[in-house]
Design an enzyme around this catalytic site. Structure first.
Site, PDB file in Angstrom:
ATOM      1  N   CYS A   1     -19.028   9.818   3.978  1.00  0.00           N
ATOM      2  CA  CYS A   1     -20.263   9.554   2.908  1.00  0.00           C
ATOM      3  C   CYS A   1     -19.587   9.022   1.317  1.00  0.00           C
ATOM      4  CB  CYS A   1     -19.933  10.903   2.863  1.00  0.00           C
ATOM      5  SG  CYS A   1     -18.586  12.195   2.347  1.00  0.00           S
TER       6      CYS A   1
ATOM      7  N   CYS B   1     -13.644  14.423   7.631  1.00  0.00           N
ATOM      8  CA  CYS B   1     -14.266  14.485   6.115  1.00  0.00           C
ATOM      9  C   CYS B   1     -15.001  16.200   6.031  1.00  0.00           C
ATOM     10  CB  CYS B   1     -15.907  13.873   5.848  1.00  0.00           C
ATOM     11  SG  CYS B   1     -16.204  13.893   4.004  1.00  0.00           S
TER      12      CYS B   1
ATOM     13  N   VAL C   1       0.590  -1.111  -0.074  1.00  0.00           N
ATOM     14  CA  VAL C   1       0.289   0.331  -0.209  1.00  0.00           C
ATOM     15  C   VAL C   1       1.073   1.552  -0.264  1.00  0.00           C
ATOM     16  CG1 VAL C   1      -1.528  -1.428   1.358  1.00  0.00           C
ATOM     17  CG2 VAL C   1      -0.192   0.176   2.866  1.00  0.00           C
ATOM     18  N   ASP C   2       1.766   1.161  -0.415  1.00  0.00           N
ATOM     19  CA  ASP C   2       2.722   2.222   0.063  1.00  0.00           C
ATOM     20  C   ASP C   2       3.696   3.116  -1.353  1.00  0.00           C
ATOM     21  OD1 ASP C   2       5.651  -0.061  -0.681  1.00  0.00           O
ATOM     22  OD2 ASP C   2       5.159   0.992  -1.917  1.00  0.00           O
TER      23      ASP C   2
ATOM     24  N   THR D   1       7.259 -11.765  -1.360  1.00  0.00           N
ATOM     25  CA  THR D   1       5.857 -11.833  -0.315  1.00  0.00           C
ATOM     26  C   THR D   1       6.357 -12.872   0.117  1.00  0.00           C
ATOM     27  OG1 THR D   1       3.350 -11.678  -0.731  1.00  0.00           O
ATOM     28  CG2 THR D   1       4.808 -12.551  -2.405  1.00  0.00           C
ATOM     29  N   SER D   2       5.413 -13.396   1.309  1.00  0.00           N
ATOM     30  CA  SER D   2       5.662 -14.866   2.050  1.00  0.00           C
ATOM     31  C   SER D   2       4.114 -15.354   1.617  1.00  0.00           C
ATOM     32  CB  SER D   2       5.490 -15.134   3.498  1.00  0.00           C
ATOM     33  OG  SER D   2       4.421 -13.627   3.970  1.00  0.00           O
TER      34      SER D   2
ATOM     35  N   HIS E   1      -4.254  -4.286  -2.071  1.00  0.00           N
ATOM     36  CA  HIS E   1      -5.049  -3.723  -1.270  1.00  0.00           C
ATOM     37  C   HIS E   1      -5.001  -2.386  -0.150  1.00  0.00           C
ATOM     38  CE1 HIS E   1      -2.691  -7.819   0.792  1.00  0.00           C
ATOM     39  NE2 HIS E   1      -3.939  -8.311   0.157  1.00  0.00           N
TER      40      HIS E   1
HETATM   41  C1  BV8 Z   1     -10.371 -11.527   3.095  1.00  0.00           C
HETATM   42  C2  BV8 Z   1      -3.201  -4.057   3.765  1.00  0.00           C
HETATM   43  C3  BV8 Z   1     -13.031 -12.603   3.576  1.00  0.00           C
HETATM   44  C4  BV8 Z   1      -3.102  -3.064   5.138  1.00  0.00           C
HETATM   45  C5  BV8 Z   1      -2.927  -5.908   4.278  1.00  0.00           C
HETATM   46  C6  BV8 Z   1      -8.428 -16.007  10.353  1.00  0.00           C
HETATM   47  C7  BV8 Z   1      -9.176 -14.473  10.297  1.00  0.00           C
HETATM   48  C8  BV8 Z   1      -9.650 -13.504   9.356  1.00  0.00           C
HETATM   49  C9  BV8 Z   1      -8.856 -14.161   8.168  1.00  0.00           C
HETATM   50  C10 BV8 Z   1      -8.707 -14.866   7.849  1.00  0.00           C
HETATM   51  C11 BV8 Z   1      -8.043 -15.697   8.984  1.00  0.00           C
HETATM   52  N1  BV8 Z   1      -7.062 -16.652   7.798  1.00  0.00           N
HETATM   53  C12 BV8 Z   1      -7.413 -16.446   6.729  1.00  0.00           C
HETATM   54  C13 BV8 Z   1      -7.862 -15.010   6.745  1.00  0.00           C
HETATM   55  C14 BV8 Z   1      -7.867 -14.397   5.678  1.00  0.00           C
HETATM   56  C15 BV8 Z   1      -7.278 -12.702   5.859  1.00  0.00           C
HETATM   57  C16 BV8 Z   1      -5.663 -13.401   5.730  1.00  0.00           C
HETATM   58  O1  BV8 Z   1      -4.821 -14.365   4.730  1.00  0.00           O
HETATM   59  N2  BV8 Z   1      -4.734 -13.315   6.755  1.00  0.00           N
HETATM   60  C17 BV8 Z   1      -3.451 -14.277   6.717  1.00  0.00           C
HETATM   61  C18 BV8 Z   1      -2.128 -13.384   8.636  1.00  0.00           C
HETATM   62  C19 BV8 Z   1      -3.590 -15.444   7.177  1.00  0.00           C
HETATM   63  N3  BV8 Z   1      -7.287 -12.548   4.640  1.00  0.00           N
HETATM   64  C20 BV8 Z   1      -7.982 -11.469   4.724  1.00  0.00           C
HETATM   65  O2  BV8 Z   1      -8.342 -10.855   5.729  1.00  0.00           O
HETATM   66  C21 BV8 Z   1      -8.401 -10.234   3.242  1.00  0.00           C
HETATM   67  N4  BV8 Z   1      -9.454 -10.375   3.169  1.00  0.00           N
HETATM   68  O3  BV8 Z   1     -10.301 -12.608   3.461  1.00  0.00           O
HETATM   69  O4  BV8 Z   1     -11.298 -11.437   3.267  1.00  0.00           O
HETATM   70  C22 BV8 Z   1     -14.038 -11.704   3.146  1.00  0.00           C
HETATM   71  C23 BV8 Z   1     -14.375 -12.755   2.184  1.00  0.00           C
HETATM   72  C24 BV8 Z   1     -15.885 -12.685   1.491  1.00  0.00           C
HETATM   73  C25 BV8 Z   1     -16.539 -11.981   2.904  1.00  0.00           C
HETATM   74  C26 BV8 Z   1     -16.382 -10.556   3.094  1.00  0.00           C
HETATM   75  C27 BV8 Z   1     -15.021 -10.852   3.716  1.00  0.00           C
HETATM   76  C28 BV8 Z   1      -8.413  -9.142   3.064  1.00  0.00           C
HETATM   77  C29 BV8 Z   1      -6.420  -9.045   3.292  1.00  0.00           C
HETATM   78  C30 BV8 Z   1      -5.533  -7.699   2.980  1.00  0.00           C
HETATM   79  C31 BV8 Z   1      -5.128  -7.458   4.381  1.00  0.00           C
HETATM   80  N5  BV8 Z   1      -4.201  -6.083   4.126  1.00  0.00           N
HETATM   81  N6  BV8 Z   1      -2.266  -4.594   3.648  1.00  0.00           N
HETATM   82  C32 BV8 Z   1      -1.459  -2.309   6.021  1.00  0.00           C
HETATM   83  O5  BV8 Z   1      -1.668  -2.741   5.046  1.00  0.00           O
HETATM   84  O6  BV8 Z   1      -2.127  -2.170   6.528  1.00  0.00           O
HETATM   85  S1  BV8 Z   1      -1.953  -7.493   4.002  1.00  0.00           S
HETATM   86  C33 BV8 Z   1      -0.641  -6.834   4.162  1.00  0.00           C
HETATM   87  O7  BV8 Z   1       0.065  -8.188   4.404  1.00  0.00           O
HETATM   88  C34 BV8 Z   1       0.495  -6.383   2.914  1.00  0.00           C
HETATM   89  O8  BV8 Z   1      -0.495  -5.611   2.480  1.00  0.00           O
HETATM   90  C35 BV8 Z   1       1.474  -7.434   3.177  1.00  0.00           C
HETATM   91  O9  BV8 Z   1       1.919  -6.817   1.823  1.00  0.00           O
HETATM   92  C36 BV8 Z   1       0.694  -8.696   2.934  1.00  0.00           C
HETATM   93  C37 BV8 Z   1       1.269  -9.752   2.756  1.00  0.00           C
HETATM   94  O10 BV8 Z   1       2.485  -9.989   2.948  1.00  0.00           O
HETATM   95  P1  BV8 Z   1       3.396  -9.918   2.700  1.00  0.00           P
HETATM   96  O11 BV8 Z   1       3.323  -8.574   1.564  1.00  0.00           O
HETATM   97  O12 BV8 Z   1       3.528 -10.998   1.986  1.00  0.00           O
HETATM   98  O13 BV8 Z   1       4.900  -9.250   3.558  1.00  0.00           O
HETATM   99  P2  BV8 Z   1       5.538 -10.582   4.681  1.00  0.00           P
HETATM  100  O14 BV8 Z   1       6.643  -9.060   5.659  1.00  0.00           O
HETATM  101  O15 BV8 Z   1       4.573 -11.372   5.536  1.00  0.00           O
HETATM  102  O16 BV8 Z   1       6.604 -11.441   3.736  1.00  0.00           O
HETATM  103  C38 BV8 Z   1       7.789 -10.149   3.627  1.00  0.00           C
HETATM  104  C39 BV8 Z   1       8.702 -11.013   2.342  1.00  0.00           C
HETATM  105  O17 BV8 Z   1       9.432 -10.717   2.012  1.00  0.00           O
HETATM  106  C40 BV8 Z   1       8.984 -12.793   3.159  1.00  0.00           C
HETATM  107  O18 BV8 Z   1       9.269 -13.228   2.821  1.00  0.00           O
HETATM  108  C41 BV8 Z   1      10.694 -12.030   3.248  1.00  0.00           C
HETATM  109  O19 BV8 Z   1      11.809 -12.988   2.874  1.00  0.00           O
HETATM  110  C42 BV8 Z   1      10.294 -11.141   1.801  1.00  0.00           C
HETATM  111  N7  BV8 Z   1      12.122 -10.367   1.837  1.00  0.00           N
HETATM  112  C43 BV8 Z   1      12.683  -9.519   3.122  1.00  0.00           C
HETATM  113  N8  BV8 Z   1      13.014  -8.716   1.851  1.00  0.00           N
HETATM  114  C44 BV8 Z   1      13.861  -8.785   0.549  1.00  0.00           C
HETATM  115  C45 BV8 Z   1      12.532  -9.931   1.212  1.00  0.00           C
HETATM  116  N9  BV8 Z   1      12.096 -10.367  -0.969  1.00  0.00           N
HETATM  117  C46 BV8 Z   1      13.377  -9.387  -1.608  1.00  0.00           C
HETATM  118  N10 BV8 Z   1      13.493  -9.126  -0.833  1.00  0.00           N
HETATM  119  C47 BV8 Z   1      14.244  -8.703  -0.435  1.00  0.00           C
HETATM  120  N11 BV8 Z   1      14.945  -7.261  -0.021  1.00  0.00           N
HETATM  121 ZN    ZN Z   2     -17.735  12.638   4.138  1.00  0.00          ZN
END
Ligand code: BV8
Ligand code: ZN
Length: 255
Positions: A133, A151, A106-107, A192-193, A122
């Site tokens: 609104c 707002c 989101v950056d 991404t993880s 996201h």
């Molecule tokens: C949905 C915006 C359903 C906000 C983000 C139990 C309870 C509740 C929900 C769930 C549950 N189980 C599963 C779910 C679904 C849930 C989910 O997946 N949870 C996970 C934690 C298990 N998903 C949701 O809730 C989604 N919505 O399912 O709705 C629904 C369906 C119908 C009707 C109603 C509802 C919404 C998910 C979106 C959440 N929002 N971000 C904000 O940013 O503030 S997610 C957040 O995580 C970021 O967007 C981020 O990008 C994203 C994923 O993480 P990664 O990008 O992979 O980052 P991470 O740190 O994990 O990994 C970094 C990687 O980079 C690592 O692998 C590392 O090794 C590597 N790395 C490090 N350095 C480098 C590198 N790689 C390359 N080069 C480098 N230098």
């Molecule tokens: Zn408003």
């Protein structure tokens, strides 16, 4: 062959013939810009798990705390710059005829690096909208609110224009990402993880549609078992190498 990254002869052959590439990035692509990842040991705000703050319930329970977190992140992001990985992806768009960039981030750093038509699964931390609104506020201008911004139109409470846990992703964006994954020759999963769904299902869609799926990450991830080839390294090093290899095969398109 140019480039420092060690890729297989098979990937060289596939890149030489590639007409369609889809890339999905996660927080790791911004790590070298100094933006903490979500789950790394420098994870955002160690004392809170993202799931605890990035949810509508958390926001309604404590909007001041959630806005404080987003204001902190907006300020951090406004002080960093895109890194060579972001810039390589922006250039790649003009080398491959059909190139799609999907991001979980989101950056706004891909857009700042020059990428066009970025698919933001996201949302975007630099935008806000009104809970009452629906009016959008802020646009790409980074506002760093203090307290809870309201707002201008109706005085309602603003929220960041990001997808929180438990919220549905923007369907047009997800649909476009799924279509690009379904038609690409090469899919790059970068930084991404593979933990967060439904975004993490997109690389699998690409594989099931026959794409060669490449993972760019220093570590293995939940996606690794289904990956065709892993390029272990930081995206800021690997992506510029992949770009130079693609340029050797495809020249530089006149756009
Ligand atoms: C949905 C915006 C359903 C906000 C983000 C139990 C309870 C509740 C929900 C769930 C549950 N189980 C599963 C779910 C679904 C849930 C989910 O997946 N949870 C996970 C934690 C298990 N998903 C949701 O809730 C989604 N919505 O399912 O709705 C629904 C369906 C119908 C009707 C109603 C509802 C919404 C998910 C979106 C959440 N929002 N971000 C904000 O940013 O503030 S997610 C957040 O995580 C970021 O967007 C981020 O990008 C994203 C994923 O993480 P990664 O990008 O992979 O980052 P991470 O740190 O994990 O990994 C970094 C990687 O980079 C690592 O692998 C590392 O090794 C590597 N790395 C490090 N350095 C480098 C590198 N790689 C390359 N080069 C480098 N230098
Ligand atoms: Zn408003």
């Amino acid at each position: 062959m140019a480039g420092r990254v060690n890729i297989s002869a098979r990937l060289h052959d596939i890149l030489a013939k590639a007409e369609s590439i889809c890339v999905m990035t996660g927080a790791g692509v911004s790590a070298e810009s100094g933006v903490p990842t979500f789950r790394g040991n420098d994870g955002l705000w160690k004392k809170f798990r993202p799931e605890e703050l990035a949810s509508f319930d958390a926001f309604i329970r404590n909007p001041e705390l959630v806005w404080e977190w987003y204001a902190y992140r907006r300020k951090l992001i406004s002080e960093v710059r895109p890194n060579p990985g972001h810039r390589a992806l922006a250039e790649m768009q003009d080398v491959i005829p059909d190139f799609t960039l999907v991001t979980q981030n989101v950056d706004n750093l891909h857009t700042r690096a020059g990428s066009r038509d970025v698919i933001e699964l996201h949302g975007n931390i630099m935008r806000s909208y009104c809970l009452d609104c629906g009016l959008f506020a802020g646009g790409s201008v980074q506002e760093i609110p203090s307290g809870i911004p309201s707002c201008e139109h109706c005085g309602g409470m603003l929220r960041p224009d990001v997808v929180w846990f438990g919220e549905i992703l923007p369907q047009p964006a997800f649909q476009k990402a799924a279509e690009a994954a379904g038609r690409c020759d090469v899919f790059l999963s970068v930084g991404t993880s593979g933990i967060v769904y439904p975004a993490a299902s997109i690389p699998r869609m690409a594989r099931e549609a026959g794409a060669y799926v490449v993972e760019v990450n220093p570590d293995s991830t939940d996606l690794t078992p289904g990956i065709s080839e892993t390029l272990s390294g930081p995206s800021g090093v690997v992506l510029p190498d992949l770009l130079s290899i693609l340029k050797e095969y495809h020249g530089h398109q006149q756009n």
